[in-house]
Design an enzyme around this catalytic site. Structure first.
Site, short mmCIF file in Angstrom:
data_model
loop_
_atom_site.label_atom_id
_atom_site.label_comp_id
_atom_site.label_asym_id
_atom_site.label_seq_id
_atom_site.Cartn_x
_atom_site.Cartn_y
_atom_site.Cartn_z
N TYR A 1 -14.78 5.05 7.85
CA TYR A 1 -15.33 3.70 7.69
C TYR A 1 -16.75 3.57 8.23
O TYR A 1 -17.17 2.50 8.69
CB TYR A 1 -14.40 2.66 8.34
CG TYR A 1 -13.12 2.53 7.55
CD1 TYR A 1 -13.08 1.71 6.42
CD2 TYR A 1 -11.98 3.24 7.87
CE1 TYR A 1 -11.92 1.60 5.66
CE2 TYR A 1 -10.82 3.15 7.12
CZ TYR A 1 -10.80 2.32 6.02
OH TYR A 1 -9.66 2.22 5.25
N CYS B 1 -4.09 2.04 -4.43
CA CYS B 1 -4.97 2.91 -3.65
C CYS B 1 -5.07 4.21 -4.44
O CYS B 1 -4.16 5.06 -4.39
CB CYS B 1 -4.42 3.15 -2.25
SG CYS B 1 -5.54 4.21 -1.32
N HIS C 1 0.87 -1.19 0.00
CA HIS C 1 0.00 0.00 0.00
C HIS C 1 0.90 1.23 0.00
O HIS C 1 1.90 1.27 0.72
CB HIS C 1 -0.87 -0.02 1.27
CG HIS C 1 -1.90 1.06 1.32
ND1 HIS C 1 -1.60 2.37 1.60
CD2 HIS C 1 -3.24 1.03 1.11
CE1 HIS C 1 -2.71 3.09 1.57
NE2 HIS C 1 -3.72 2.30 1.27
N ASP D 1 -13.64 3.09 -0.17
CA ASP D 1 -12.75 3.48 0.93
C ASP D 1 -13.18 4.84 1.44
O ASP D 1 -13.71 5.65 0.67
CB ASP D 1 -11.32 3.54 0.37
CG ASP D 1 -10.25 3.47 1.44
OD1 ASP D 1 -10.60 3.22 2.60
OD2 ASP D 1 -9.08 3.64 1.09
N HIS D 2 -12.98 5.07 2.71
CA HIS D 2 -13.18 6.40 3.29
C HIS D 2 -14.42 7.12 2.74
O HIS D 2 -14.30 8.15 2.08
CB HIS D 2 -11.96 7.29 3.05
CG HIS D 2 -10.69 6.68 3.57
ND1 HIS D 2 -9.47 7.25 3.40
CD2 HIS D 2 -10.46 5.54 4.28
CE1 HIS D 2 -8.54 6.50 3.97
NE2 HIS D 2 -9.13 5.45 4.50
N HIS E 1 -8.13 0.17 -3.90
CA HIS E 1 -9.04 1.04 -3.15
C HIS E 1 -9.50 2.10 -4.14
O HIS E 1 -8.72 2.96 -4.53
CB HIS E 1 -8.31 1.75 -2.00
CG HIS E 1 -7.78 0.83 -0.94
ND1 HIS E 1 -6.90 1.27 0.02
CD2 HIS E 1 -8.01 -0.47 -0.68
CE1 HIS E 1 -6.60 0.26 0.83
NE2 HIS E 1 -7.25 -0.81 0.41
C1 DNO Z 1 -6.67 3.64 5.38
C2 DNO Z 1 -5.93 2.58 4.79
C3 DNO Z 1 -4.66 2.23 5.52
C4 DNO Z 1 -4.16 0.98 4.93
C5 DNO Z 1 -2.91 0.44 5.50
C6 DNO Z 1 -2.35 -0.53 4.50
O1 DNO Z 1 -7.81 3.65 5.34
O2 DNO Z 1 -5.79 2.76 3.44
O3 DNO Z 1 -4.89 1.97 6.85
O4 DNO Z 1 -5.09 0.02 5.19
O5 DNO Z 1 -2.04 1.42 5.75
O6 DNO Z 1 -1.37 -1.28 5.06
#
Ligand code: DNO
Length: 399
Positions: free
Chosen positions: A376, A277, A239, A358-359, A304
């Site tokens: 989340y 991501c 990531h 995500d987010h 993501h």
């Molecule tokens: C946030 C995420 C990070 C990610 C880790 C990957 O939402 O993208 O917490 O999960 O850093 O190792």
């Protein structure tokens, strides 16, 4: 593409039943209770797997297909004495996960702090709230709250002036909240929370580690674990550093397409892969996300699909935007990922890339809930997933 949803385990206020209703088929999770650096035993993995996949009498099936994340112990990142023992534990966890049928493992190589924001409830014009990273607030924390030794030399005079203006403007309560937001760790963060003294000493341990040294420590770690991952049938998916810029004087090595290209060139093992991501990479002006989806296609095991929007007057600051309405051409990213899946399929390979929203924004009923995990909450991610599902269906129909 398989549609997944991050779940923080039995204490997550968003339940497995909620995930079923969101229409996700796959779950992304980790054994968050196991201390960083310890081995995940087979019984611990299968117990969680049974909870997720147990079937629960006629309910829609869910599959735990991605671990996000197995944390990399700080000794490994620093190349400190004894790092190999932690690498061996990581490798053993990979063996166990492979044995249990979990074949994708996300991890990161960010020192001291995992993903970082300065505001977890930034007001959007529509009344929802977003996560935000404000470079001036972050500099204010560094210069005037943390008072890190090397900090004054690392900001130019205009950044310092803007940080000072923020410091003067913020009441104590907002200063305290900023410290907490940065140091306490965000959901899924892999580095735990710190008090200020502990935080200072954790940072000091990286003072003499350059980007090149950190990169070498990443390569050493991967030299150790990739052969095991290959044998265990596990794909590792690094990531990126979030946000993708230098923070608190610490080295950073996974910010740009060039960083990623270098990693794959140096370690071509097929188990050496990427978590694309979109939002993280998209926060860096140099990264062209559709191009990255194409360039790293065969290495992308997990994605993501969220968007970020950089500030016009300072490209180091950004908000977490709508999934489809950000600086990123998300339709083009998805189109290129679907083309990659098709290419894999034609070659007779396992072809499905796992995506998750995500987010999401904090919105509607979630605004009134007492307990949410920042980024989340359910409804904002549900919206993101639904929008992306629409894109997936439309692009498939246009094929
Ligand atoms: C946030 C995420 C990070 C990610 C880790 C990957 O939402 O993208 O917490 O999960 O850093 O190792």
């Amino acid at each position: 593409m398989r549609q997944a949803w991050r779940w923080f385990g039995p204490n997550d206020p968003v339940s497995l039943d909620d995930i079923r209703q969101a229409g996700a088929s796959d779950v992304v999770t980790a054994l968050h209770d196991i201390p960083i650096g310890d081995v995940w035993s087979v019984p611990a993995i299968t117990e969680r797997q049974a909870l997720i996949e147990g079937g629960d009498g006629g309910k829609s099936a869910l599959r735990w297909s991605v671990v996000e994340s197995v944390a990399v112990h700080d000794h490994i990142k620093r190349g400190a004495d004894g790092w190999q023992a932690y690498a061996e534990n990581f490798a053993q966890t990979l063996r166990h996960l492979g044995q249990c049928g979990i074949h994708t493992v996300c991890y990161n190589f960010m020192p001291v702090i995992d993903w970082t924001r300065t505001d977890l409830r930034f007001d959007l014009p529509n009344g929802a709230k977003a996560l935000r990273f404000d470079a001036d607030e972050f500099a204010m924390f560094d210069l005037y709250l943390l008072k890190r030794d090397g900090a004054p030399g690392e900001y130019d005079s205009s950044a310092t002036a803007r940080a000072k203006a923020k410091f003067d403007e913020f009441p104590q309560s907002r200063r305290d909240r900023l410290c907490e937001t940065i140091m306490a760790g965000l959901p899924g963060g892999m580095s735990g929370s710190h008090g200020i003294e502990e935080f200072r000493s954790a940072l000091a341990a990286y003072q003499d580690i350059s980007d090149d040294e950190l990169r070498q420590n990443l390569y050493n770690f991967l030299d150790y674990v990739l052969p095991v991952a290959e044998q265990a049938g596990v794909n590792l998916a690094i990531h990126p550093d979030d946000p993708p810029c230098r923070l608190l004087g610490m080295p950073r090595v996974v910010c740009t397409a060039d960083d990623v290209a270098g990693l794959f060139q140096r370690l071509p093992s097929p188990a050496n892969g990427l978590t694309l991501c979109a939002g993280t990479f998209g926060a860096h002006v140099d990264n062209d996300l559709p191009a990255m989806a194409k360039q790293f296609g065969s290495r992308i095991h997990f994605t993501h699909l969220r968007g970020t929007r950089r500030d016009v007057d300072n490209p180091l600051s950004f908000i977490e935007a709508e999934h489809l309405d950000s600086d990123i051409d998300m339709i083009a990213v998805i189109r290129n990922l679907l083309a990659e899946e098709k290419a894999r399929y034609t070659q007779g390979k396992a072809h499905e890339i796992i995506m998750r929203p995500d987010h999401g924004h904090l919105m509607l009923d979630d605004l009134r809930k007492e307990k949410i995990n920042p980024g989340y909450s359910a409804i904002g991610r549900l919206k993101g997933l639904a929008e992306i599902r629409g894109v997936l269906r439309t692009l498939a129909a246009l094929e």
